[in-house]
Design a protein around this motif. Sequence first.
Motif, short mmCIF file in Angstrom:
data_model
loop_
_atom_site.label_atom_id
_atom_site.label_comp_id
_atom_site.label_asym_id
_atom_site.label_seq_id
_atom_site.Cartn_x
_atom_site.Cartn_y
_atom_site.Cartn_z
N LEU A 33 32.85 39.18 47.85
CA LEU A 33 33.93 40.17 47.93
C LEU A 33 34.26 40.76 46.57
O LEU A 33 34.53 41.96 46.45
CB LEU A 33 35.17 39.54 48.55
N GLU A 34 34.25 39.92 45.54
CA GLU A 34 34.53 40.42 44.20
C GLU A 34 33.43 41.34 43.70
O GLU A 34 33.70 42.32 43.01
CB GLU A 34 34.72 39.26 43.23
N SER A 35 32.17 41.06 44.04
CA SER A 35 31.10 41.96 43.62
C SER A 35 31.19 43.29 44.37
O SER A 35 30.85 44.34 43.81
CB SER A 35 29.74 41.31 43.81
N MET A 36 31.64 43.26 45.62
CA MET A 36 31.87 44.52 46.34
C MET A 36 32.96 45.33 45.66
O MET A 36 32.82 46.55 45.48
CB MET A 36 32.27 44.22 47.79
N MET A 37 34.04 44.68 45.30
CA MET A 37 35.13 45.38 44.62
C MET A 37 34.70 45.89 43.25
O MET A 37 35.11 46.99 42.84
CB MET A 37 36.34 44.45 44.46
N LEU A 38 33.88 45.12 42.55
CA LEU A 38 33.42 45.56 41.24
C LEU A 38 32.53 46.79 41.34
O LEU A 38 32.67 47.73 40.54
CB LEU A 38 32.67 44.43 40.54
N SER A 39 31.63 46.81 42.32
CA SER A 39 30.78 47.99 42.47
C SER A 39 31.60 49.21 42.90
O SER A 39 31.33 50.33 42.44
CB SER A 39 29.66 47.71 43.47
N MET A 40 32.61 49.01 43.75
CA MET A 40 33.47 50.13 44.12
C MET A 40 34.31 50.61 42.94
O MET A 40 34.53 51.82 42.77
CB MET A 40 34.38 49.72 45.28
N TYR A 41 34.77 49.69 42.10
CA TYR A 41 35.56 50.07 40.93
C TYR A 41 34.73 50.88 39.95
O TYR A 41 35.19 51.92 39.44
CB TYR A 41 36.13 48.83 40.24
N ILE A 42 33.52 50.44 39.68
CA ILE A 42 32.67 51.17 38.74
C ILE A 42 32.31 52.54 39.30
O ILE A 42 32.29 53.54 38.58
CB ILE A 42 31.43 50.33 38.39
N ALA A 43 32.04 52.60 40.60
CA ALA A 43 31.72 53.89 41.21
C ALA A 43 32.91 54.84 41.16
O ALA A 43 32.77 56.03 40.88
CB ALA A 43 31.26 53.69 42.65
N MET A 63 42.58 50.48 42.52
CA MET A 63 41.53 49.63 43.07
C MET A 63 41.45 48.32 42.31
O MET A 63 41.27 47.25 42.91
CB MET A 63 40.20 50.38 43.01
N LEU A 64 41.58 48.36 41.01
CA LEU A 64 41.56 47.15 40.20
C LEU A 64 42.76 46.27 40.48
O LEU A 64 42.65 45.04 40.51
CB LEU A 64 41.49 47.53 38.72
N ALA A 65 43.92 46.87 40.71
CA ALA A 65 45.12 46.10 41.05
C ALA A 65 44.96 45.40 42.40
O ALA A 65 45.31 44.21 42.55
CB ALA A 65 46.34 47.00 41.06
N PHE A 66 44.43 46.12 43.39
CA PHE A 66 44.21 45.50 44.70
C PHE A 66 43.14 44.41 44.62
O PHE A 66 43.21 43.40 45.32
CB PHE A 66 43.83 46.54 45.74
N SER A 67 42.15 44.60 43.77
CA SER A 67 41.11 43.60 43.60
C SER A 67 41.67 42.33 42.97
O SER A 67 41.29 41.22 43.35
CB SER A 67 39.99 44.16 42.74
N ALA A 68 42.58 42.48 42.03
CA ALA A 68 43.20 41.31 41.41
C ALA A 68 44.08 40.57 42.41
O ALA A 68 44.10 39.33 42.44
CB ALA A 68 44.01 41.73 40.19
N CYS A 69 44.79 41.31 43.24
CA CYS A 69 45.60 40.67 44.28
C CYS A 69 44.73 39.95 45.30
O CYS A 69 45.05 38.85 45.75
CB CYS A 69 46.47 41.70 44.99
N GLU A 70 43.60 40.54 45.65
CA GLU A 70 42.68 39.91 46.59
C GLU A 70 42.07 38.65 46.00
O GLU A 70 41.90 37.64 46.69
CB GLU A 70 41.58 40.91 46.95
#
Length: 98
Positions: A33-43, A63-70
């Motif tokens: 899930l974190e790698s999915m969020m990282l690829s979406m953040y970079i994109a 997106m980074l804030a939601f990723s940190a909460c997740e």
Amino acid sequence: MSLLHLSFFSAFTLSTLGLAFHRTHLISALLCLESMMLSMYIALSTWPTEHQAASSTLLPILMLAFSACEAGTGLAMLVASTRTHGSDHLHNLNLLQC
């Protein structure tokens, strides 16, 4: 499709496949899930620079804030499941028994 878009799409697809097929431990699911969020953040962070759109520069920060909460919620679930069930195996977790 440019090489940059292909790399983001392939990273997202590989992390989705990793989440679908390697579901033995909760920590591996969280890493996928974190790698999915990282690829979406970079994109999302490279998209405004490609299209010179200054109005959508706030979207990667959200997106980074939601990723940190997740990530925080996922780690809390990992600690709670390890304390109650003794391991982080996903097959031990059953909503009908809780």
